[in-house]
Design an enzyme around this catalytic site. Structure first.
Site, PDB file in Angstrom:
ATOM      1  N   SER A 585       0.844  -1.186   0.000  1.00  0.00           N
ATOM      2  CA  SER A 585       0.000   0.000   0.000  1.00  0.00           C
ATOM      3  C   SER A 585       0.891   1.252   0.000  1.00  0.00           C
ATOM      4  O   SER A 585       1.646   1.464  -0.947  1.00  0.00           O
ATOM      5  CB  SER A 585      -0.957  -0.037   1.191  1.00  0.00           C
ATOM      6  OG  SER A 585      -1.986   0.901   1.041  1.00  0.00           O
ATOM      7  N   ASP A 660      -9.030  -4.889  -6.293  1.00  0.00           N
ATOM      8  CA  ASP A 660      -8.724  -3.913  -5.246  1.00  0.00           C
ATOM      9  C   ASP A 660      -9.636  -2.699  -5.408  1.00  0.00           C
ATOM     10  O   ASP A 660      -9.630  -2.046  -6.450  1.00  0.00           O
ATOM     11  CB  ASP A 660      -7.249  -3.497  -5.352  1.00  0.00           C
ATOM     12  CG  ASP A 660      -6.744  -2.771  -4.115  1.00  0.00           C
ATOM     13  OD1 ASP A 660      -7.552  -2.077  -3.466  1.00  0.00           O
ATOM     14  OD2 ASP A 660      -5.549  -2.872  -3.813  1.00  0.00           O
ATOM     15  N   HIS A 692      -7.630  -5.430  -1.573  1.00  0.00           N
ATOM     16  CA  HIS A 692      -6.408  -4.721  -1.192  1.00  0.00           C
ATOM     17  C   HIS A 692      -5.564  -5.520  -0.204  1.00  0.00           C
ATOM     18  O   HIS A 692      -4.337  -5.497  -0.269  1.00  0.00           O
ATOM     19  CB  HIS A 692      -6.771  -3.365  -0.589  1.00  0.00           C
ATOM     20  CG  HIS A 692      -5.595  -2.476  -0.329  1.00  0.00           C
ATOM     21  ND1 HIS A 692      -4.756  -2.027  -1.325  1.00  0.00           N
ATOM     22  CD2 HIS A 692      -5.113  -1.943   0.822  1.00  0.00           C
ATOM     23  CE1 HIS A 692      -3.815  -1.260  -0.812  1.00  0.00           C
ATOM     24  NE2 HIS A 692      -4.002  -1.203   0.494  1.00  0.00           N
TER      25      HIS A 692
END
Length: 720
Positions: A585, A660, A692
């Site tokens: 991320s 995602d 995600h």
């Protein structure tokens, strides 16, 4: 030494031990309810009760026995679980009634009620095709409220009938639900609130029609879906949110005209103890001001109480505690640069500062007005350890710590402030749970979870590398904390590869005195060192530490991480030609930026679900740090990865889930295209249907196995 493998790492039982979650202290003070998996299935949670008098735990509800017809999760439920980081199956949450005689929980989208003293304790309340979520008891225990199909419902526990309170939910309109921005970025998961006298419910109605509609593709193994998703890209319109108060008696809603800028955010809503007023926090679109306003629900008279301002941004928090007479409340403020507690009058006058210093308060738990004690969590002793403290409401002095040093603590207090649950962990202690009297004395142990014979990690106890904590100095003189794990059985004179595990983004702290996830020890057992550093911008260090990232992301964070890399290169056991980097991320973004801005420093990097262009991210998060993209064009240009990629020269692996809905897959497809157009080599691995978090045993086995092979080839192959 028993070798730790990936198969064991992601198998059952969980190497971290069987750790209770969603723990609730009974209002009667004699028991605790909690969720926990079985030893042979770490993925499914069941409902348990622990009796304080006997120290025994009893299985109340086996989710596998009750779950006879599992539903496919709705898109809303999938999104809600992703926002709340729920990855387990079975019973994932439960609530206890105010009188402690029953509890409610959802399973397979339906509601169940469990009566502790009944001969047939389990009762199914709903049986339909939709999902009931956001379950709450009314404070008097007469009602259960919940959300179904974007409408707010009441279940009268006297008449056993569900009653709709709103009827206009559906499509772009949602009643009582926290919208995407609130859940993901404002950390507000509630969209409705009971008044203390159980006569009214305040709720937010969200209209997403102004939000830009974009097509999001979710690519699965054998099919793909196209979603017309309303995603608030930075600089675009947010949802319209308005505040209503509904009467439980006549089911009528009174809308509160807040007379605010339509671009502002309704950040928090709290009832005062008198049940006649709401405390509403309104945050400006640029997030540089936060107004606290009192609203009388009958007359709609509104009184501004105080306004917090900042040249950078205001951090939202949940520190608002109204005292019983509703004439004073405790408020959290970062006006000194560090979040502290203040006793504030209704007119906004600060009557008393309760805590002070260059450290952070994180949460308020309880106020015992009779004894005058305020209980809160914070970092008074160390920025690496969160503890429970108390301070006197009337004569505040130095906080008194109630939890043990050498570990970090997450606590929950009972309603009478006589006991607390202490979930604690340390570098050598997986998360354990004890029940303690308010003076800190232990009353019982729910889960010792020590690494002793019988613990899942016990056979691998010698697979841990030596852990070091230390301090470095940023270019502005501030302290940077790091954690370094040596390779297992490191030999004098030998050189070893090191992997920098990076996050680096705001709102997160990684270097703490807590249990280290076993993957790190797995890599140490394979001959790698692991290094982690919290750069400026990280949380729990105060605004002076956070603010340097304002106006450009990927600048001071990079400088600080390179300070850490230079430290590594000076260690005599580190092979400076075999330093890798891995992040997920924001950490994936940092991996890209570090490799592009400092070519040659990291010989191999794995970037997972990375942000590549902040224009593709959402309003509340991105504008907090970079402002409006139309006004601050250069800030977005300088914070995106693309202008630096022509310097990339080291080995890169990009990993992304193809479904995602947080960091959209578009971030990586744009990255793929840019690198391909420049004829720059890179490796990639994508996962059909994955969100995600890239969760699931099969995905984890394959993903981390792919990383193993990548790092082994490019780091161990480089060793001399």
């Amino acid at each position: 030494m028993t070798q730790l493998t990936l198969e064991r790492l992601f198998g059952s039982p969980d190497l971290n031990g069987s750790v209770p979650g969603n723990i609730k202290l009974s209002p009667t003070g004699d028991s605790i309810t909690f969720l926990q998996s079985s030893t042979d299935d770490a993925h499914t949670l069941h409902l348990w009760q622990h009796h304080l008098a006997t120290g025994e735990s009893t299985l109340l509800v086996d989710a596998n026995e009750l779950s006879l017809r599992a539903k496919t999760l709705s898109d809303e439920e999938k999104a809600r679980r992703e926002r709340k980081r729920i990855s387990h199956a079975g019973i994932v949450e439960h609530i206890v009634s105010p009188d402690g005689r029953s509890m409610a929980f959802p399973l397979d989208g339906n509601l169940y009620l469990y009566h502790f003293d009944a001969e047939s304790p389990l009762q199914q309340l709903t049986d339909d095709t939709t999902f009931e979520t956001d379950i709450k008891f009314s404070p008097d225990g007469r009602y259960l409220s919940f959300i179904r199909d974007k409408n707010l419902y009441l279940f009268d526990l006297d008449t056993w009938a569900p009653v709709p309170l709103t009827a206009d939910g559906g499509g772009d309109i949602a009643n009582g639900l926290a919208e995407f921005i609130a859940q993901e970025e404002m950390h507000r998961f509630d969209g409705y609130w009971w008044s203390p006298d159980s006569r009214h419910i305040a709720y937010l109605q969200t209209d997403e029609s102004p939000v830009q509609k974009s097509q999001r593709f979710e690519i699965d193994a054998e099919s793909f879906s196209v979603f017309d998703q309303r995603y608030p890209f930075t600089g675009t319109n947010n949802a319209i949110v308005k505040l209503g108060v509904i009467s439980v008696d006549d089911k009528a809603t009174r809308w509160i005209d807040l007379d605010r800028d339509t671009d502002s955010y309704i950040a928090r809503v709290n009832w005062l103890a008198n049940s006649q007023e709401l405390a509403v926090q309104i945050q400006s679109r640029n997030q540089q001001s936060l107004e606290l306003r009192l609203c009388v629900i009958d007359t709609q008279v509104q009184t501004p109480v105080l306004t917090e301002t900042s040249d950078t941004w205001i951090n939202l928090h949940d520190i608002f505690w109204c005292l019983e007479d509703s004439t004073q409340f405790i408020w959290g403020s970062e006006r000194t640069g560090y979040r502290h507690l203040y006793l504030v009058g209704r007119d906004g006058t600060i009557e008393r500062q309760l805590t002070d210093g260059k450290w952070m308060v994180s949460e308020i738990h309880s106020v015992d007005e009779q004894s005058g004690q305020v209980y809160f969590s914070g970092y008074y002793d160390s920025p690496l350890e969160c503890h429970l403290y108390t301070v006197d409401l009337h004569n505040p002095g130095e906080p008194r710590r109630l939890t043990s040093p050498g570990a970090s603590h997450q606590v929950g207090l009972d309603r009478t402030s006589t006991h607390f649950i202490d979930r604690h962990s340390g570098v050598d202690q997986p998360p354990g749970v004890t029940i303690r009297q308010i003076n800190g004395k232990m009353s019982g142990e729910l889960a010792a979870n020590r690494i002793e014979k019988g613990h899942p990690f016990y056979p691998y106890r010698n697979s841990r590398g030596t852990v070091h904590f230390g301090e470095l100095t940023a270019e502005d003189g501030q302290t940077l904390y790091y954690r370094l794990i040596e390779p297992v059985n490191r030999q004098a004179g030998a050189k070893y590869p090191v992997i920098v595990t990076v996050y680096g983004g705001p709102g997160v702290q990684r270097v703490t005195h807590e249990w280290i996830p076993p993957w790190h020890h797995y890599m140490a057992s394979r001959g790698y060192g692991l290094f982690q550093l919290d750069n400026r911008g990280s949380s729990n260090r105060g605004k002076p530490f956070e603010d340097p990232i304002h106006g450009q992301l990927g600048k001071v964070e990079i400088a600080d991480q390179l300070v850490g890399t230079q430290f590594l290169e000076r260690l005599d056991w580190v092979d400076s030609s075999a330093i890798g980097i891995f992040g997920h991320s924001y950490g994936g973004y940092m991996t890209l930026m570090l490799m592009a801005k400092a070519p040659g420093r990291f010989q191999a990097g794995v970037s997972v679900a990375p942000v590549s262009d902040w224009r593709l991210y959402d309003t509340h998060y991105t504008e907090r740090y970079l402002g409006n993209p139309e006004v601050n064009h250069d800030a977005y240009e300088n914070s995106a990865v693309f202008k630096y990629l022509d310097q990339l020269e080291d080995k890169l692996l990009i990993i992304h889930g193809m479904a995602d809905d947080n960091v959209l897959f578009t971030h990586s497809t744009r990255l793929f295209k840019h690198l391909q157009d420049a004829n720059m080599p890179f490796d990639m691995m994508t996962y059909p249907g994955a969100k995600h978090g890239l969760s699931g045993q099969a995905i984890n086995l394959h993903r981390f196995g792919t990383m193993d092979r990548f790092f082994d080839q490019h780091l161990k192959g480089k060793q001399t």
